[in-house]
Design a protein around this motif. Structure first.
Motif, short mmCIF file in Angstrom:
data_model
loop_
_atom_site.label_atom_id
_atom_site.label_comp_id
_atom_site.label_asym_id
_atom_site.label_seq_id
_atom_site.Cartn_x
_atom_site.Cartn_y
_atom_site.Cartn_z
N GLU A 113 1.10 -0.98 0.46
CA GLU A 113 -0.17 0.04 0.10
C GLU A 113 1.67 1.18 -0.23
OE1 GLU A 113 -3.72 1.73 2.95
OE2 GLU A 113 -1.80 1.13 3.32
N THR A 114 2.05 0.94 0.60
CA THR A 114 3.01 2.46 1.01
C THR A 114 3.69 2.56 -0.32
OG1 THR A 114 3.11 2.09 3.46
CG2 THR A 114 4.69 3.49 2.17
N ASN A 115 4.02 1.86 -1.42
CA ASN A 115 4.13 1.67 -2.70
C ASN A 115 3.99 2.16 -3.63
OD1 ASN A 115 6.78 0.33 -1.68
ND2 ASN A 115 6.75 -1.55 -1.70
N LEU A 116 2.66 1.79 -3.23
CA LEU A 116 1.34 2.12 -4.77
C LEU A 116 1.08 3.61 -4.14
CD1 LEU A 116 -0.56 1.11 -6.51
CD2 LEU A 116 -1.66 0.67 -4.82
N ILE A 117 0.57 4.03 -2.68
CA ILE A 117 0.65 5.72 -2.83
C ILE A 117 1.96 6.11 -3.57
CG2 ILE A 117 0.74 7.48 -0.94
CD1 ILE A 117 -1.09 5.30 0.49
N ASN A 118 2.85 5.77 -3.16
CA ASN A 118 3.89 6.68 -3.41
C ASN A 118 4.02 7.36 -5.18
OD1 ASN A 118 5.30 6.90 -1.02
ND2 ASN A 118 6.05 5.63 -0.73
N LYS A 119 3.83 5.37 -5.83
CA LYS A 119 3.69 5.37 -7.28
C LYS A 119 2.56 6.44 -7.65
CE LYS A 119 3.73 1.47 -7.86
NZ LYS A 119 3.92 0.19 -8.70
N LYS A 120 1.67 6.84 -7.10
CA LYS A 120 0.25 7.42 -7.91
C LYS A 120 0.50 8.47 -8.20
CE LYS A 120 -3.89 9.44 -5.87
NZ LYS A 120 -4.86 10.30 -4.49
N ASN A 121 1.94 9.59 -8.91
CA ASN A 121 1.78 10.52 -9.43
C ASN A 121 2.91 10.03 -10.23
OD1 ASN A 121 0.00 12.48 -7.82
ND2 ASN A 121 1.90 12.94 -6.66
N ILE A 122 3.37 8.79 -10.18
CA ILE A 122 4.47 8.80 -10.63
C ILE A 122 3.84 7.22 -12.08
CG2 ILE A 122 6.38 7.28 -11.84
CD1 ILE A 122 7.21 8.24 -8.71
N ILE A 123 2.60 6.88 -11.82
CA ILE A 123 2.36 5.91 -13.01
C ILE A 123 1.22 6.72 -13.27
CG2 ILE A 123 3.72 4.03 -11.84
CD1 ILE A 123 1.11 2.97 -10.53
N ASP A 124 0.53 5.97 -14.27
CA ASP A 124 -0.65 6.98 -15.34
C ASP A 124 -2.21 6.19 -13.93
OD1 ASP A 124 -2.71 4.43 -16.39
OD2 ASP A 124 -0.31 4.46 -17.33
N LYS A 125 -2.98 7.07 -14.11
CA LYS A 125 -4.75 6.25 -13.65
C LYS A 125 -4.79 4.91 -13.83
CE LYS A 125 -8.37 8.95 -12.39
NZ LYS A 125 -9.19 9.53 -12.64
N ASP A 126 -5.17 4.69 -15.25
CA ASP A 126 -5.53 2.95 -15.15
C ASP A 126 -4.35 2.00 -14.53
OD1 ASP A 126 -7.63 4.33 -16.91
OD2 ASP A 126 -6.43 3.79 -18.38
N GLN A 127 -3.00 2.07 -14.83
CA GLN A 127 -2.45 1.51 -13.73
C GLN A 127 -2.83 1.76 -12.32
OE1 GLN A 127 1.41 1.82 -15.27
NE2 GLN A 127 2.66 0.26 -14.03
N PHE A 128 -2.76 2.24 -12.09
CA PHE A 128 -2.71 2.87 -10.71
C PHE A 128 -3.72 2.41 -9.56
CE2 PHE A 128 -4.24 5.68 -6.98
CZ PHE A 128 -3.23 5.09 -5.96
N ASN A 129 -5.16 2.30 -10.49
CA ASN A 129 -5.81 2.03 -10.26
C ASN A 129 -6.61 -0.06 -10.28
OD1 ASN A 129 -7.28 4.10 -10.03
ND2 ASN A 129 -8.72 4.86 -12.20
#
Length: 171
Positions: free
Chosen positions: A68-84
């Motif tokens: 979860e922490t890694n995902l939150i840190n990558k939120k602004n780096i990866i595109d929205k579809d990949q994040f979701n």
């Protein structure tokens, strides 16, 4: 109102007279199941199983928290579809973890019931023999008694008999 009072009074007078020659006792089966040698071994066995599984659950929780922490840190780096998409994967993992934890809890409850039934199957004849040997006519559960003399309590002698007969069950 007077009729109810007289019925109430008559009931207690008749109960008092009918129990004058009867020997009554009470027993705390829960106390026996929890404090007997076999009861304590069951509790210890289940505790050990829980502690071992708790270590595994803590590891899984730490992994999920790290994801979860890694995902939150990558939120602004990866595109929205990949994040979701990664959020959905993480949610599924969390649901699987919760289901596994609930399943384990139910398994522990079932094991406790199974072990308790084994003890009760041995305890019932012990109580029956004790009642027969001591000419006791009625045995009540302690949970259903408001107040009674301590000398009517047969919990201790029955627990001693159980401890002599059954020390451990097969797990």
């Amino acid at each position: 109102m007077k009729k109810i009072f007289f019925l109430f009074l008559a009931f207690f007078l008749s109960v008092e007279n009918s129990h004058a020659g009867n020997k009554i006792a009470y027993i705390d089966v829960n106390l026996i199941l929890n404090n007997s040698i076999v009861g304590q071994s069951i509790t210890e066995h289940l505790k050990n199983i829980k502690e071992k599984k708790l270590i595994d659950f803590n590891k899984i929780e730490n992994i999920l928290a790290e994801k979860e922490t890694n995902l939150i840190n990558k939120k602004n780096i990866i595109d929205k579809d990949q994040f979701n998409n990664e959020i959905e994967i993480l949610k599924k993992e969390i649901v699987e973890y919760k289901n596994e934890k609930n399943k384990f809890s139910k398994e522990i409850d079932q094991k406790k019931i199974k072990y308790t039934k084994k003890v009760l199957n041995i305890l019932n004849p012990i109580i029956s023999n004790y009642v027969e040997d001591n000419s006791i006519e009625i045995v009540l559960s302690k949970q259903n008694i408001v107040i009674a003399k301590k000398d009517l309590d047969i919990t201790s002698p029955v627990m001693d008999l159980l401890n002599k007969q059954l020390v451990k069950i097969d797990f």
